[in-house]
Write a protein that holds these residues in place. Structure first.
Motif, PDB file in Angstrom:
ATOM      1  N   SER A 166      17.243  42.811 -13.088  1.00  0.00           N
ATOM      2  CA  SER A 166      17.896  44.027 -13.602  1.00  0.00           C
ATOM      3  C   SER A 166      19.386  43.812 -13.802  1.00  0.00           C
ATOM      4  CB  SER A 166      17.652  45.197 -12.647  1.00  0.00           C
ATOM      5  OG  SER A 166      16.281  45.474 -12.516  1.00  0.00           O
ATOM      6  N   LEU A 167      20.018  43.101 -12.861  1.00  0.00           N
ATOM      7  CA  LEU A 167      21.444  42.796 -12.995  1.00  0.00           C
ATOM      8  C   LEU A 167      21.690  41.911 -14.212  1.00  0.00           C
ATOM      9  CD1 LEU A 167      24.374  42.691 -12.045  1.00  0.00           C
ATOM     10  CD2 LEU A 167      23.722  40.868 -10.448  1.00  0.00           C
ATOM     11  N   LEU A 168      20.881  40.877 -14.384  1.00  0.00           N
ATOM     12  CA  LEU A 168      21.032  39.986 -15.535  1.00  0.00           C
ATOM     13  C   LEU A 168      20.882  40.764 -16.841  1.00  0.00           C
ATOM     14  CD1 LEU A 168      21.240  37.246 -16.931  1.00  0.00           C
ATOM     15  CD2 LEU A 168      18.799  36.894 -16.445  1.00  0.00           C
ATOM     16  N   TYR A 169      19.878  41.609 -16.919  1.00  0.00           N
ATOM     17  CA  TYR A 169      19.665  42.429 -18.115  1.00  0.00           C
ATOM     18  C   TYR A 169      20.868  43.337 -18.369  1.00  0.00           C
ATOM     19  CZ  TYR A 169      17.649  46.180 -20.978  1.00  0.00           C
ATOM     20  OH  TYR A 169      17.407  47.117 -21.951  1.00  0.00           O
ATOM     21  N   HIS A 170      21.396  43.940 -17.305  1.00  0.00           N
ATOM     22  CA  HIS A 170      22.572  44.813 -17.436  1.00  0.00           C
ATOM     23  C   HIS A 170      23.785  44.035 -17.948  1.00  0.00           C
ATOM     24  CE1 HIS A 170      25.219  48.221 -16.489  1.00  0.00           C
ATOM     25  NE2 HIS A 170      26.034  47.346 -15.913  1.00  0.00           N
ATOM     26  N   ILE A 171      23.970  42.823 -17.440  1.00  0.00           N
ATOM     27  CA  ILE A 171      25.089  41.984 -17.899  1.00  0.00           C
ATOM     28  C   ILE A 171      24.948  41.670 -19.385  1.00  0.00           C
ATOM     29  CG2 ILE A 171      26.134  39.686 -17.710  1.00  0.00           C
ATOM     30  CD1 ILE A 171      25.417  39.766 -14.699  1.00  0.00           C
ATOM     31  N   ILE A 172      23.758  41.258 -19.803  1.00  0.00           N
ATOM     32  CA  ILE A 172      23.531  40.914 -21.214  1.00  0.00           C
ATOM     33  C   ILE A 172      23.756  42.135 -22.102  1.00  0.00           C
ATOM     34  CG2 ILE A 172      21.870  40.049 -22.906  1.00  0.00           C
ATOM     35  CD1 ILE A 172      20.509  38.562 -20.572  1.00  0.00           C
ATOM     36  N   LYS A 173      23.283  43.309 -21.633  1.00  0.00           N
ATOM     37  CA  LYS A 173      23.445  44.541 -22.407  1.00  0.00           C
ATOM     38  C   LYS A 173      24.907  44.961 -22.522  1.00  0.00           C
ATOM     39  CE  LYS A 173      20.657  47.428 -23.489  1.00  0.00           C
ATOM     40  NZ  LYS A 173      20.121  47.842 -24.808  1.00  0.00           N
ATOM     41  N   THR A 174      25.731  44.493 -21.594  1.00  0.00           N
ATOM     42  CA  THR A 174      27.170  44.742 -21.691  1.00  0.00           C
ATOM     43  C   THR A 174      27.758  44.023 -22.898  1.00  0.00           C
ATOM     44  OG1 THR A 174      27.300  44.946 -19.278  1.00  0.00           O
ATOM     45  CG2 THR A 174      29.367  44.577 -20.441  1.00  0.00           C
ATOM     46  N   ALA A 213      35.306  34.637  -6.605  1.00  0.00           N
ATOM     47  CA  ALA A 213      34.473  34.356  -5.432  1.00  0.00           C
ATOM     48  C   ALA A 213      34.115  35.625  -4.663  1.00  0.00           C
ATOM     49  CB  ALA A 213      35.174  33.362  -4.527  1.00  0.00           C
ATOM     50  N   SER A 214      34.966  36.635  -4.762  1.00  0.00           N
ATOM     51  CA  SER A 214      34.676  37.954  -4.172  1.00  0.00           C
ATOM     52  C   SER A 214      34.678  38.974  -5.297  1.00  0.00           C
ATOM     53  CB  SER A 214      35.719  38.316  -3.100  1.00  0.00           C
ATOM     54  OG  SER A 214      35.699  37.386  -2.039  1.00  0.00           O
ATOM     55  N   PRO A 215      33.606  39.061  -6.047  1.00  0.00           N
ATOM     56  CA  PRO A 215      33.587  39.908  -7.242  1.00  0.00           C
ATOM     57  C   PRO A 215      33.559  41.397  -6.901  1.00  0.00           C
ATOM     58  CG  PRO A 215      31.403  39.033  -6.828  1.00  0.00           C
ATOM     59  CD  PRO A 215      32.317  38.367  -5.839  1.00  0.00           C
ATOM     60  N   GLU A 216      34.051  42.208  -7.816  1.00  0.00           N
ATOM     61  CA  GLU A 216      33.947  43.655  -7.677  1.00  0.00           C
ATOM     62  C   GLU A 216      32.504  44.058  -7.975  1.00  0.00           C
ATOM     63  OE1 GLU A 216      35.547  47.734  -9.862  1.00  0.00           O
ATOM     64  OE2 GLU A 216      36.660  45.850 -10.102  1.00  0.00           O
ATOM     65  N   THR A 217      31.816  44.642  -6.972  1.00  0.00           N
ATOM     66  CA  THR A 217      30.405  44.953  -7.128  1.00  0.00           C
ATOM     67  C   THR A 217      29.970  46.014  -6.128  1.00  0.00           C
ATOM     68  OG1 THR A 217      28.162  44.041  -7.058  1.00  0.00           O
ATOM     69  CG2 THR A 217      29.779  43.077  -5.562  1.00  0.00           C
ATOM     70  N   LYS A 218      28.894  46.726  -6.468  1.00  0.00           N
ATOM     71  CA  LYS A 218      28.292  47.699  -5.552  1.00  0.00           C
ATOM     72  C   LYS A 218      27.177  47.077  -4.730  1.00  0.00           C
ATOM     73  CE  LYS A 218      29.257  51.272  -8.992  1.00  0.00           C
ATOM     74  NZ  LYS A 218      28.653  52.216  -9.970  1.00  0.00           N
ATOM     75  N   LEU A 219      26.865  45.816  -4.994  1.00  0.00           N
ATOM     76  CA  LEU A 219      25.829  45.102  -4.255  1.00  0.00           C
ATOM     77  C   LEU A 219      26.441  44.453  -3.017  1.00  0.00           C
ATOM     78  CD1 LEU A 219      24.026  43.385  -7.263  1.00  0.00           C
ATOM     79  CD2 LEU A 219      23.096  45.236  -5.857  1.00  0.00           C
ATOM     80  N   GLU A 220      25.941  44.796  -1.845  1.00  0.00           N
ATOM     81  CA  GLU A 220      26.515  44.308  -0.598  1.00  0.00           C
ATOM     82  C   GLU A 220      25.667  43.191   0.011  1.00  0.00           C
ATOM     83  OE1 GLU A 220      27.662  47.358   2.189  1.00  0.00           O
ATOM     84  OE2 GLU A 220      27.670  48.884   0.625  1.00  0.00           O
ATOM     85  N   GLY A 221      26.306  42.358   0.835  1.00  0.00           N
ATOM     86  CA  GLY A 221      25.594  41.347   1.599  1.00  0.00           C
ATOM     87  C   GLY A 221      25.614  39.974   0.952  1.00  0.00           C
ATOM     88  N   SER A 279      32.342  42.392 -16.118  1.00  0.00           N
ATOM     89  CA  SER A 279      32.182  43.831 -16.339  1.00  0.00           C
ATOM     90  C   SER A 279      30.790  44.301 -15.953  1.00  0.00           C
ATOM     91  CB  SER A 279      32.457  44.165 -17.811  1.00  0.00           C
ATOM     92  OG  SER A 279      32.247  45.538 -18.069  1.00  0.00           O
ATOM     93  N   GLY A 280      29.776  43.538 -16.333  1.00  0.00           N
ATOM     94  CA  GLY A 280      28.405  43.918 -16.017  1.00  0.00           C
ATOM     95  C   GLY A 280      28.146  43.965 -14.519  1.00  0.00           C
ATOM     96  N   ILE A 281      28.687  43.010 -13.786  1.00  0.00           N
ATOM     97  CA  ILE A 281      28.510  42.976 -12.333  1.00  0.00           C
ATOM     98  C   ILE A 281      29.181  44.180 -11.673  1.00  0.00           C
ATOM     99  CG2 ILE A 281      29.156  41.705 -10.238  1.00  0.00           C
ATOM    100  CD1 ILE A 281      28.731  39.131 -11.934  1.00  0.00           C
ATOM    101  N   SER A 282      30.347  44.549 -12.145  1.00  0.00           N
ATOM    102  CA  SER A 282      31.094  45.647 -11.523  1.00  0.00           C
ATOM    103  C   SER A 282      30.480  47.015 -11.804  1.00  0.00           C
ATOM    104  CB  SER A 282      32.554  45.628 -11.993  1.00  0.00           C
ATOM    105  OG  SER A 282      32.649  45.927 -13.376  1.00  0.00           O
ATOM    106  N   THR A 283      29.757  47.155 -12.915  1.00  0.00           N
ATOM    107  CA  THR A 283      29.208  48.465 -13.298  1.00  0.00           C
ATOM    108  C   THR A 283      27.729  48.617 -12.966  1.00  0.00           C
ATOM    109  OG1 THR A 283      28.799  47.639 -15.560  1.00  0.00           O
ATOM    110  CG2 THR A 283      30.883  48.776 -15.151  1.00  0.00           C
ATOM    111  N   PHE A 284      27.111  47.598 -12.403  1.00  0.00           N
ATOM    112  CA  PHE A 284      25.676  47.662 -12.088  1.00  0.00           C
ATOM    113  C   PHE A 284      25.433  48.510 -10.845  1.00  0.00           C
ATOM    114  CE2 PHE A 284      21.957  45.897  -9.803  1.00  0.00           C
ATOM    115  CZ  PHE A 284      20.986  46.157 -10.764  1.00  0.00           C
ATOM    116  N   ASN A 285      24.488  49.442 -10.946  1.00  0.00           N
ATOM    117  CA  ASN A 285      24.108  50.284  -9.808  1.00  0.00           C
ATOM    118  C   ASN A 285      22.891  49.698  -9.107  1.00  0.00           C
ATOM    119  OD1 ASN A 285      26.084  52.382 -10.131  1.00  0.00           O
ATOM    120  ND2 ASN A 285      24.908  53.133 -11.884  1.00  0.00           N
ATOM    121  N   PRO A 286      22.934  49.544  -7.785  1.00  0.00           N
ATOM    122  CA  PRO A 286      21.795  48.981  -7.049  1.00  0.00           C
ATOM    123  C   PRO A 286      20.507  49.759  -7.306  1.00  0.00           C
ATOM    124  CG  PRO A 286      23.732  49.131  -5.648  1.00  0.00           C
ATOM    125  CD  PRO A 286      24.072  49.864  -6.911  1.00  0.00           C
TER     126      PRO A 286
END
Length: 297
Positions: free
Chosen positions: A31-39, A178-186, A212-219
């Motif tokens: 889902s994250l990969l798809y969201h990135i591509i769609k960005t 290395a520490s990207p802006e993201t809502k995915l933890e762990g 951009s895609g990584i930062s806007t992706f919702n878990p």
């Protein structure tokens, strides 16, 4: 001869497909990969084990379409063609109520790489010892790209300086910080993020769109999903954690867990790693439910 919708679809469109499998993390990564591509472009599709039949995509595919497929062990078991980019995130005990042994389950998953060609890429988690052992026993023809959580040598994905990079034949491409802006933890999700970023880069998505895609992706739901606060207690839904390793990762990610609810359907897997982990659990309560909970007790 045994075939399937998955095998026929891969036979027709493999050059356009990134296939994601693994015991845990495949839905989030796909889902994250798809969201990135769609960005970057609207010419992208997602289907497979995530709940969308592969054949439903056919009317929407053109030669430039990027296709992301989440693939289960059942879908992969009898394929004859692998995806252009095959991803194996991890291998843990699962579905032992279906397979004759854990090894049979592992080999079903490994087909995603075994059926690739020299022109394809195989991405796998370097820290997964079971996958590493299988790769020592079975030769893959595809280009091998292990994913590391630290600095590394040779080809692969991991840390270089302040960035996560993709290295292929001494060429280094910066993917994300290395520490990207993201809502995915762990830490487990940082691996998923690194895999998605590298795969997107191999699918010609520019760096800006990846970040951009990584930062806007919702878990996704049911994956350390914050439900809400009730009586001053924060509740998380992690019901997709059907194996000990996923539960342990969730507790380590949330960190301060007061009450842990465990159990449900028992698929006959080994719970010893979870039992050892619970010996050091510092919360107040553990609630066991169902046949699995009874066996852990």
């Amino acid at each position: 001869k045994i075939s399937s919708q998955t095998d026929l679809f891969l036979g027709a469109y493999s050059r356009q497909i990134a296939g994601v499998t693994g015991t845990k993390g495949k839905s989030t990564t796909a889902s994250l990969l798809y969201h990135i591509i769609k960005t970057h472009t609207d010419n992208a599709l997602l289907a497979g084990n995530i709940g969308i039949p592969l054949f439903d995509l056919i009317p929407h595919i053109n030669p430039e379409t990027s296709i992301v497929c989440e693939l289960s062990s059942h879908q992969l078991e009898y394929i004859t063609t692998g995806p252009h980019i095959g991803i194996l995130l991890n291998l843990y005990q699962e579905h032992l109520d279906h397979y004759n042994s854990f090894h049979h389950y592992q080999m079903a998953k490994l087909q995603i790489g075994l059926k690739q060609t020299e022109e394809d890429y195989f991405i796998w988690t370097a820290g997964d010892e079971i996958t590493r052992g299988l790769l020592g026993q079975h030769k893959l023809f595809s280009r091998n790209l292990p994913v590391f959580s630290q600095v590394f040598e040779g080809n692969g994905i991991g840390v270089s300086g302040d960035n996560i990079v993709l290295k292929i034949d001494n060429t280094e491409r910066i993917l994300i910080p290395a520490s990207p802006e993201t809502k995915l933890e762990g830490l487990h999700n940082l691996i998923n993020i690194s895999v998605a970023a590298a795969t997107a880069a191999l699918m010609n998505v520019p760096a800006q769109a990846i970040v951009s895609g990584i930062s806007t992706f919702n878990p996704l739901e049911h994956r350390i999903e914050f439900v809400g606060t009730f009586n001053k207690k924060r509740f998380y839904n992690d019901s997709i954690s059907t194996i000990p390793e996923a539960t342990i990762a969730a507790v380590k990610t949330i960190k301060k867990v007061d009450t842990l609810i465990l159990g449900g359907y028992d698929r006959g897997i080994d719970y010893s790693i979870l039992i050892e982990f619970l010996k050091s659990f510092t919360g107040k309560k553990i609630v066991f439910t169902g046949p699995a909970g009874l066996r852990v007790i």
